[in-house]
Design a protein around this motif. Structure first.
Motif, PDB file in Angstrom:
ATOM      1  N   ALA A   1     -18.109  40.549 -89.776  1.00 41.96           N
ATOM      2  CA  ALA A   1     -17.065  41.487 -89.364  1.00 41.96           C
ATOM      3  C   ALA A   1     -17.276  42.878 -89.948  1.00 41.96           C
ATOM      4  O   ALA A   1     -17.095  43.883 -89.254  1.00 41.96           O
ATOM      5  N   ASP A   2     -17.648  42.956 -91.237  1.00 38.35           N
ATOM      6  CA  ASP A   2     -17.743  44.288 -91.843  1.00 38.35           C
ATOM      7  C   ASP A   2     -19.148  44.882 -91.788  1.00 38.35           C
ATOM      8  O   ASP A   2     -19.318  46.070 -92.077  1.00 38.35           O
ATOM      9  N   GLY A   3     -20.156  44.089 -91.406  1.00 41.86           N
ATOM     10  CA  GLY A   3     -21.515  44.607 -91.386  1.00 41.86           C
ATOM     11  C   GLY A   3     -22.190  44.577 -90.035  1.00 41.86           C
ATOM     12  O   GLY A   3     -22.758  45.565 -89.580  1.00 41.86           O
ATOM     13  N   VAL A   4     -22.117  43.435 -89.356  1.00 41.89           N
ATOM     14  CA  VAL A   4     -22.796  43.290 -88.068  1.00 41.89           C
ATOM     15  C   VAL A   4     -21.972  43.889 -86.932  1.00 41.89           C
ATOM     16  O   VAL A   4     -22.504  44.614 -86.074  1.00 41.89           O
ATOM     17  N   ALA A   5     -20.666  43.592 -86.907  1.00 43.07           N
ATOM     18  CA  ALA A   5     -19.831  43.983 -85.765  1.00 43.07           C
ATOM     19  C   ALA A   5     -19.806  45.488 -85.502  1.00 43.07           C
ATOM     20  O   ALA A   5     -19.878  45.898 -84.338  1.00 43.07           O
ATOM     21  N   PRO A   6     -19.699  46.358 -86.536  1.00 41.82           N
ATOM     22  CA  PRO A   6     -19.754  47.797 -86.227  1.00 41.82           C
ATOM     23  C   PRO A   6     -21.065  48.208 -85.556  1.00 41.82           C
ATOM     24  O   PRO A   6     -21.084  49.118 -84.719  1.00 41.82           O
ATOM     25  N   LYS A   7     -22.160  47.547 -85.902  1.00 43.34           N
ATOM     26  CA  LYS A   7     -23.444  47.833 -85.251  1.00 43.34           C
ATOM     27  C   LYS A   7     -23.459  47.302 -83.820  1.00 43.34           C
ATOM     28  O   LYS A   7     -23.956  47.949 -82.903  1.00 43.34           O
ATOM     29  N   LEU A   8     -22.887  46.107 -83.653  1.00 46.15           N
ATOM     30  CA  LEU A   8     -22.802  45.537 -82.307  1.00 46.15           C
ATOM     31  C   LEU A   8     -21.946  46.381 -81.387  1.00 46.15           C
ATOM     32  O   LEU A   8     -22.190  46.447 -80.174  1.00 46.15           O
ATOM     33  N   SER A   9     -20.930  47.039 -81.942  1.00 40.40           N
ATOM     34  CA  SER A   9     -19.979  47.769 -81.113  1.00 40.40           C
ATOM     35  C   SER A   9     -20.637  48.885 -80.323  1.00 40.40           C
ATOM     36  O   SER A   9     -20.128  49.283 -79.273  1.00 40.40           O
ATOM     37  N   HIS A  10     -21.767  49.424 -80.819  1.00 35.05           N
ATOM     38  CA  HIS A  10     -22.431  50.478 -80.052  1.00 35.05           C
ATOM     39  C   HIS A  10     -23.795  50.040 -79.520  1.00 35.05           C
ATOM     40  O   HIS A  10     -24.513  50.851 -78.927  1.00 35.05           O
ATOM     41  N   SER A  11     -24.160  48.763 -79.714  1.00 38.71           N
ATOM     42  CA  SER A  11     -25.460  48.302 -79.211  1.00 38.71           C
ATOM     43  C   SER A  11     -25.339  47.018 -78.392  1.00 38.71           C
ATOM     44  O   SER A  11     -26.353  46.456 -77.979  1.00 38.71           O
ATOM     45  N   ARG A  12     -24.113  46.594 -78.146  1.00 36.60           N
ATOM     46  CA  ARG A  12     -23.906  45.329 -77.438  1.00 36.60           C
ATOM     47  C   ARG A  12     -24.557  45.333 -76.055  1.00 36.60           C
ATOM     48  O   ARG A  12     -25.058  44.303 -75.589  1.00 36.60           O
ATOM     49  N   SER A  13     -24.586  46.475 -75.398  1.00 37.30           N
ATOM     50  CA  SER A  13     -25.123  46.528 -74.036  1.00 37.30           C
ATOM     51  C   SER A  13     -26.576  46.087 -73.973  1.00 37.30           C
ATOM     52  O   SER A  13     -27.042  45.577 -72.951  1.00 37.30           O
TER      53      SER A  13
ATOM     54  N   MET B   1      -7.835  39.954 -89.912  1.00 43.72           N
ATOM     55  CA  MET B   1      -7.051  41.101 -89.460  1.00 43.72           C
ATOM     56  C   MET B   1      -7.836  41.973 -88.494  1.00 43.72           C
ATOM     57  O   MET B   1      -7.240  42.765 -87.753  1.00 43.72           O
ATOM     58  N   ASN B   2      -9.160  41.814 -88.433  1.00 53.13           N
ATOM     59  CA  ASN B   2      -9.964  42.559 -87.467  1.00 53.13           C
ATOM     60  C   ASN B   2      -9.661  42.158 -86.033  1.00 53.13           C
ATOM     61  O   ASN B   2     -10.045  42.862 -85.103  1.00 53.13           O
ATOM     62  N   PHE B   3      -8.976  41.031 -85.842  1.00 53.74           N
ATOM     63  CA  PHE B   3      -8.558  40.605 -84.511  1.00 53.74           C
ATOM     64  C   PHE B   3      -7.160  41.121 -84.178  1.00 53.74           C
ATOM     65  O   PHE B   3      -6.722  41.005 -83.029  1.00 53.74           O
ATOM     66  N   ALA B   4      -6.435  41.654 -85.163  1.00 53.23           N
ATOM     67  CA  ALA B   4      -5.039  42.045 -84.981  1.00 53.23           C
ATOM     68  C   ALA B   4      -4.929  43.469 -84.451  1.00 53.23           C
ATOM     69  O   ALA B   4      -5.818  44.304 -84.643  1.00 53.23           O
ATOM     70  N   GLN B   5      -3.807  43.741 -83.813  1.00 55.48           N
ATOM     71  CA  GLN B   5      -3.598  45.040 -83.185  1.00 55.48           C
ATOM     72  C   GLN B   5      -3.292  46.127 -84.220  1.00 55.48           C
ATOM     73  O   GLN B   5      -2.913  45.838 -85.363  1.00 55.48           O
ATOM     74  N   SER B   6      -3.454  47.374 -83.792  1.00 53.49           N
ATOM     75  CA  SER B   6      -2.972  48.489 -84.598  1.00 53.49           C
ATOM     76  C   SER B   6      -1.472  48.343 -84.776  1.00 53.49           C
ATOM     77  O   SER B   6      -0.776  47.854 -83.890  1.00 53.49           O
ATOM     78  N   GLY B   7      -0.981  48.742 -85.927  1.00 56.90           N
ATOM     79  CA  GLY B   7       0.431  48.617 -86.221  1.00 56.90           C
ATOM     80  C   GLY B   7       0.811  47.304 -86.875  1.00 56.90           C
ATOM     81  O   GLY B   7       1.928  47.169 -87.388  1.00 56.90           O
ATOM     82  N   THR B   8      -0.096  46.333 -86.882  1.00 58.77           N
ATOM     83  CA  THR B   8       0.170  45.077 -87.582  1.00 58.77           C
ATOM     84  C   THR B   8       0.352  45.367 -89.069  1.00 58.77           C
ATOM     85  O   THR B   8      -0.380  46.173 -89.653  1.00 58.77           O
ATOM     86  N   THR B   9       1.319  44.723 -89.687  1.00 59.25           N
ATOM     87  CA  THR B   9       1.572  44.917 -91.119  1.00 59.25           C
ATOM     88  C   THR B   9       0.729  43.940 -91.927  1.00 59.25           C
ATOM     89  O   THR B   9       0.822  42.722 -91.729  1.00 59.25           O
ATOM     90  N   ILE B  10      -0.084  44.483 -92.814  1.00 60.41           N
ATOM     91  CA  ILE B  10      -0.931  43.687 -93.705  1.00 60.41           C
ATOM     92  C   ILE B  10      -0.354  43.775 -95.115  1.00 60.41           C
ATOM     93  O   ILE B  10      -0.158  44.877 -95.636  1.00 60.41           O
TER      94      ILE B  10
END
Length: 360
Positions: free
Chosen positions: A104-116, A280-289
């Motif tokens: 979640a904190d290392g691979v996913a941000p890279k995937l977010s712009h290279s998934r295609s 929490m990476n699956f939760a929406q903005s505004g979710t209270t942590i």
């Protein structure tokens, strides 16, 4: 933004932490309280790059924003320079990327712009760091992205010299960048077929991330007075028409799509600092942590506060990862620092919890 504090005890603890003392120096005119902590490192936070190298050669370099230009463009001339040569390969060799927390904190941000590129090159091998296990949730997310372990995933070890006729390298990606984290979250929702028509009436989950001796990889940080703590949470949920959920990831055998939907519909998430809160990476903005932050009263050492020989040196501080992630995801974060005993466990002050719940 700075955390929310339900009492002066929490606020004073954070303001006296090494983390805040260092980062507050970056706030112009002492404006942290008003504007939050400023992240403005061009190298770490703004530079995003995917490299395409013909006859590329990978030799166990760091997969992150420090990836050097010379190494990222390394090539091989003769086949015997590599242990194995693939036609196409994509690098995601983040340390411990086999574990959900660091996916979640290392691979996913890279995937977010290279998934295609996963779809554009369906025969490309996906190079991941080998670990002692391969978390089921991580394996399922890759599968939902069209990448099956049996046919495409290569578990890399540091003695391998990986060559590829086309080596695709998205490693040059900052760890702290809200756009990438939002895009990664959108990716989870998309592969789970979650409708973006937000139904606030369904968003009633109050999720307690339970930490037990049997479901953690690192010991300690157990709540010793857990039953009255749980009773207090249930009472709050009953009064506010919320759906109380006690989440123990070791007992939840449903697929990751179910987990994503569960946290997508969360309104509140509470738990002691630990990898499970990364859901929490699956939760929406505004979710209270609400994070119960474990610390030792007699030292500045981990589990939470940063300790370093030179307090002028800004170094990564793992203890504040949940706080940082919540802010990247535009979630509302509350901090409840709680002292631990010699075994690293704690009795949570129920009056402080009740006070916090009255304010959220």
């Amino acid at each position: 933004r700075l955390p929310n504090f339900s009492d002066n005890e929490a606020k004073n603890w954070f303001y006296n932490s090494t983390y805040y003392k260092i980062n507050s120096k970056k706030c112009p005119h002492n404006s942290c309280e008003q504007n939050g902590v400023l992240f403005n490192g061009i190298k770490e936070h703004l530079s995003v790059k995917t490299a395409f190298i013909k006859n590329g050669l990978y030799l166990n370099d760091d997969c992150g924003y420090n990836y050097g230009d010379t190494n990222i463009r390394r090539t091989f001339k003769y086949d015997n320079e590599a242990t194995v040569i693939y036609d196409k390969a994509i690098l995601y060799t983040v340390p411990d990327g086999w574990a959900f927390q660091h996916f979640a904190d290392g691979v996913a941000p890279k995937l977010s712009h290279s998934r295609s590129y996963l779809d554009k090159y369906p025969d490309a091998k996906i190079i991941l760091s080998r670990g002692p296990r391969f978390d089921r949730s991580v394996k399922e997310i890759w599968s939902m992205l069209g990448v099956e372990e049996s046919s495409r995933i290569i578990h890399y070890t540091e003695n391998m010299k990986v060559g590829a006729r086309l080596l695709i390298n998205p490693c040059r990606t900052p760890g702290i960048h809200p756009r990438l984290w939002h895009d990664a979250r959108e990716m989870y929702w998309s592969i789970s077929n979650i409708s973006k028509s937000l139904n606030e009436n369904k968003r009633i989950n109050f999720i307690y991330m339970q930490r037990t001796p049997s479901n953690v990889n690192n010991g300690g940080r157990l709540i010793l007075n857990e039953q009255p703590f749980i009773d207090l949470l249930k009472e709050y949920c009953l009064k506010n028409s919320l759906n109380y959920i006690q989440y123990d990831h070791s007992k939840n055998l449903k697929n990751v799509k179910h987990h994503i939907e569960l946290f997508y519909n969360a309104r509140y998430i509470i738990g002691v600092h630990g990898g499970a809160l990364v859901n929490m990476n699956f939760a929406q903005s505004g979710t209270t942590i609400i994070e119960i932050v474990a610390f030792r009263s007699s030292t500045s050492y981990l589990p939470m506060t940063c300790s370093m020989f030179n307090p002028e040196d800004l170094k990564a501080c793992v203890g504040y990862m949940i706080y940082t992630q919540s802010q990247l995801l535009n979630q509302t974060y509350w901090m409840l620092p709680t002292v631990v005993n010699n075994q690293g466990n704690m009795n949570v002050d129920l009056n402080r919890v009740k006070n916090l719940l009255q304010q959220i």
